[in-house]
Design a protein around this motif. Sequence first.
Motif, PDB file in Angstrom:
ATOM      1  N   LEU A 125     -10.653  -3.317  -0.697  1.00 42.11           N
ATOM      2  CA  LEU A 125      -9.293  -3.354  -0.062  1.00 42.11           C
ATOM      3  C   LEU A 125      -9.189  -4.713   0.406  1.00 42.11           C
ATOM      4  CD1 LEU A 125      -7.265  -1.684   2.259  1.00 42.11           C
ATOM      5  CD2 LEU A 125      -9.104  -1.874   3.763  1.00 42.11           C
ATOM      6  N   LEU A 126      -8.285  -5.931  -0.903  1.00 37.37           N
ATOM      7  CA  LEU A 126      -8.500  -6.968  -0.656  1.00 37.37           C
ATOM      8  C   LEU A 126      -7.154  -7.250  -0.165  1.00 37.37           C
ATOM      9  CD1 LEU A 126     -10.942  -7.217  -3.015  1.00 37.37           C
ATOM     10  CD2 LEU A 126     -11.462  -7.641  -0.438  1.00 37.37           C
ATOM     11  N   PRO A 127      -5.829  -6.889   0.207  1.00 38.14           N
ATOM     12  CA  PRO A 127      -5.053  -7.156   0.296  1.00 38.14           C
ATOM     13  C   PRO A 127      -4.333  -8.688  -0.070  1.00 38.14           C
ATOM     14  CG  PRO A 127      -5.461  -6.309   2.352  1.00 38.14           C
ATOM     15  CD  PRO A 127      -5.886  -5.987   1.354  1.00 38.14           C
ATOM     16  N   SER A 128      -4.808  -9.386   1.134  1.00 37.16           N
ATOM     17  CA  SER A 128      -3.841 -10.618   0.762  1.00 37.16           C
ATOM     18  C   SER A 128      -5.180 -11.424  -0.231  1.00 37.16           C
ATOM     19  CB  SER A 128      -4.647 -11.668   2.296  1.00 37.16           C
ATOM     20  OG  SER A 128      -6.324 -11.222   2.245  1.00 37.16           O
ATOM     21  N   TYR A 152     -13.052   6.170 -10.500  1.00 31.95           N
ATOM     22  CA  TYR A 152     -12.960   6.168  -8.941  1.00 31.95           C
ATOM     23  C   TYR A 152     -12.341   5.100  -8.798  1.00 31.95           C
ATOM     24  CZ  TYR A 152     -14.304  11.080  -9.028  1.00 31.95           C
ATOM     25  OH  TYR A 152     -13.498  12.431 -10.028  1.00 31.95           O
ATOM     26  N   SER A 153     -13.511   3.863  -9.466  1.00 34.14           N
ATOM     27  CA  SER A 153     -12.967   2.415  -8.416  1.00 34.14           C
ATOM     28  C   SER A 153     -11.793   1.734  -8.998  1.00 34.14           C
ATOM     29  CB  SER A 153     -14.226   1.986  -9.517  1.00 34.14           C
ATOM     30  OG  SER A 153     -15.637   2.075  -9.489  1.00 34.14           O
ATOM     31  N   GLY A 154     -11.053   0.893  -7.947  1.00 34.96           N
ATOM     32  CA  GLY A 154      -9.872   0.276  -7.740  1.00 34.96           C
ATOM     33  C   GLY A 154      -9.766  -1.166  -7.290  1.00 34.96           C
ATOM     34  N   PHE A 155      -8.463  -1.468  -7.331  1.00 36.04           N
ATOM     35  CA  PHE A 155      -8.079  -2.027  -5.526  1.00 36.04           C
ATOM     36  C   PHE A 155      -7.019  -0.866  -4.994  1.00 36.04           C
ATOM     37  CE2 PHE A 155     -10.117  -5.275  -9.107  1.00 36.04           C
ATOM     38  CZ  PHE A 155     -10.558  -6.152  -7.889  1.00 36.04           C
ATOM     39  N   TYR A 156      -6.708  -2.334  -4.137  1.00 33.06           N
ATOM     40  CA  TYR A 156      -5.881  -1.052  -2.949  1.00 33.06           C
ATOM     41  C   TYR A 156      -5.330  -2.415  -2.446  1.00 33.06           C
ATOM     42  CZ  TYR A 156      -8.559   2.902  -4.172  1.00 33.06           C
ATOM     43  OH  TYR A 156      -8.822   4.082  -5.213  1.00 33.06           O
ATOM     44  N   LEU A 157      -4.111  -2.192  -2.436  1.00 26.99           N
ATOM     45  CA  LEU A 157      -3.168  -3.146  -2.025  1.00 26.99           C
ATOM     46  C   LEU A 157      -2.238  -2.906  -0.700  1.00 26.99           C
ATOM     47  CD1 LEU A 157      -1.773  -6.380  -1.886  1.00 26.99           C
ATOM     48  CD2 LEU A 157       0.065  -5.479  -3.402  1.00 26.99           C
ATOM     49  N   ASN A 159      -1.574   0.952  -0.693  1.00 25.03           N
ATOM     50  CA  ASN A 159      -1.989   2.177  -0.516  1.00 25.03           C
ATOM     51  C   ASN A 159      -2.841   2.665  -0.005  1.00 25.03           C
ATOM     52  OD1 ASN A 159      -2.971   0.492  -2.910  1.00 25.03           O
ATOM     53  ND2 ASN A 159      -2.948   1.987  -4.093  1.00 25.03           N
ATOM     54  N   THR A 160      -3.472   2.110   1.320  1.00 24.72           N
ATOM     55  CA  THR A 160      -4.195   3.059   1.962  1.00 24.72           C
ATOM     56  C   THR A 160      -4.446   4.665   1.934  1.00 24.72           C
ATOM     57  OG1 THR A 160      -2.853   3.192   3.904  1.00 24.72           O
ATOM     58  CG2 THR A 160      -4.965   0.995   3.190  1.00 24.72           C
ATOM     59  N   ASP A 161      -3.328   5.410   2.003  1.00 26.35           N
ATOM     60  CA  ASP A 161      -2.984   6.955   1.572  1.00 26.35           C
ATOM     61  C   ASP A 161      -4.417   7.354   0.500  1.00 26.35           C
ATOM     62  OD1 ASP A 161      -2.183   7.200   3.968  1.00 26.35           O
ATOM     63  OD2 ASP A 161      -0.249   7.308   2.868  1.00 26.35           O
ATOM     64  N   GLU A 162      -4.046   6.952  -0.433  1.00 26.96           N
ATOM     65  CA  GLU A 162      -4.622   6.758  -1.922  1.00 26.96           C
ATOM     66  C   GLU A 162      -6.444   6.461  -2.086  1.00 26.96           C
ATOM     67  OE1 GLU A 162      -4.851   5.104  -6.676  1.00 26.96           O
ATOM     68  OE2 GLU A 162      -3.043   4.871  -5.458  1.00 26.96           O
ATOM     69  N   LEU A 163      -6.713   5.633  -1.547  1.00 29.01           N
ATOM     70  CA  LEU A 163      -7.752   5.253  -0.537  1.00 29.01           C
ATOM     71  C   LEU A 163      -8.339   5.987   0.381  1.00 29.01           C
ATOM     72  CD1 LEU A 163      -9.880   2.273  -0.672  1.00 29.01           C
ATOM     73  CD2 LEU A 163      -8.922   2.216   1.649  1.00 29.01           C
ATOM     74  N   LEU A 164      -8.428   6.574   0.683  1.00 29.46           N
ATOM     75  CA  LEU A 164      -8.516   8.049   1.583  1.00 29.46           C
ATOM     76  C   LEU A 164      -8.170   8.833   0.959  1.00 29.46           C
ATOM     77  CD1 LEU A 164      -6.149   7.616   5.208  1.00 29.46           C
ATOM     78  CD2 LEU A 164      -8.937   6.213   5.160  1.00 29.46           C
ATOM     79  N   GLU A 165      -7.938   9.191  -0.025  1.00 30.65           N
ATOM     80  CA  GLU A 165      -7.581  10.949  -0.816  1.00 30.65           C
ATOM     81  C   GLU A 165      -8.848  10.421  -1.609  1.00 30.65           C
ATOM     82  OE1 GLU A 165      -4.563  11.622  -3.213  1.00 30.65           O
ATOM     83  OE2 GLU A 165      -3.192  11.467  -1.159  1.00 30.65           O
ATOM     84  N   ARG A 166      -9.144   9.339  -2.760  1.00 26.88           N
ATOM     85  CA  ARG A 166     -10.130   8.946  -2.911  1.00 26.88           C
ATOM     86  C   ARG A 166     -11.281   8.925  -2.482  1.00 26.88           C
ATOM     87  NH1 ARG A 166      -9.544   6.265  -7.496  1.00 26.88           N
ATOM     88  NH2 ARG A 166      -7.798   6.981  -7.411  1.00 26.88           N
ATOM     89  N   LEU A 167     -12.008   8.262  -1.181  1.00 24.70           N
ATOM     90  CA  LEU A 167     -12.423   8.304  -0.233  1.00 24.70           C
ATOM     91  C   LEU A 167     -12.922   9.779   0.254  1.00 24.70           C
ATOM     92  CD1 LEU A 167     -12.108   5.118   2.375  1.00 24.70           C
ATOM     93  CD2 LEU A 167     -14.374   6.015   0.651  1.00 24.70           C
TER      94      LEU A 167
END
Length: 339
Positions: A125-128, A152-157, A159-167
């Motif tokens: 989770l590294l948007p900046s 499952y690994s990846g970056f999130y700009l 799209n925090t909803d996708e991050l929460l789904e992944r978790l």
Amino acid sequence: MPITEELKDKIVSLNPHHFEDLSLEVFRLQARQNAIYQQYLSHLAIKPEQVHSLEQIPYLPIEFFKSHRILSTSATVKTTFASSGTTGQITSQHLVTDPDFYDAVSERIFEAFYGPLQDFHILALLPSYLERSNSSLVHMVRHFIAKTQSDYSGFYLHNTDELLERLSVLRQKPEKKVLLIGVTFALLDLAETADLSFLEGMNQLIVMETGGMKGRREELLREQLHEILTQAFHVPVIHSEYGMTELLSQGYSFGEGLFHLPASMKITLRDVNDPFHLYQPGQQTRSTGGINIIDLANIDSCSFLETKDLGSYGREPQTFRVLGRFDNSDLRGCNLMVL
């Protein structure tokens, strides 16, 4: 004299008992081949052949990365890492001739502390940082993500909803650890806006902050920050990474802001009023000092740097705390919380 692969192999696989000998070898090489460091030593009237211990090695002020080309090699520059900064700020530029070496060093350090990357799913989770193309942190995490070989690994700009789904999915897969690594303001935003109650009991989750509000939020004391994040993410501690554009090695904290250094790094504290007066570990005359760093992975640039961070030694060897920044110094993109 070219910097050989043999020398780089020594750095990657360094035995801590050989740190001083290898540091002196690197110092003499950089004193010959790094034009800026050579001039700096000359102004200090330092004769490299008379330097026989770590305590005698001068540290180059880190600000030189903002105004000069810091190189100890004639090899082609393949990428340039740049620090983040607010509008109008001059940023540091770290010229990198061997990105594969950076990958090898950072991978070796992480795995020495946390185990094989293949045992992880990494959610970043590294948007900046993702908004820039020349972040050393993004380069490192991208390499780590590839090494996990996880879908499952990846970056999130944003799209925090996708991050929460992944978790949520990974909560049901305890066979691998999950590393959520994020810039501090983004982790705080997530902690305050999302329902994270489903993470309770997710023992394989590691939350790691890379420091810094980047002007997005008010700075917090580290204790305040970690209390908020531990409660929100339902984890016992918050891990941290200590790194910067001007360094190719990293330190890691496993909680409470105590950083552990890899074999390729060493810090020494200096008097805040006299940069040439050093405090050795265990010396209790002053608990706080400016952080000087030896990073042997900076073999192609400069390994001996005087930073603008303030710190203190930990009780264990190769440990330290970051206490803040010198007054009037630029806030670093991965600046850590003030104690």
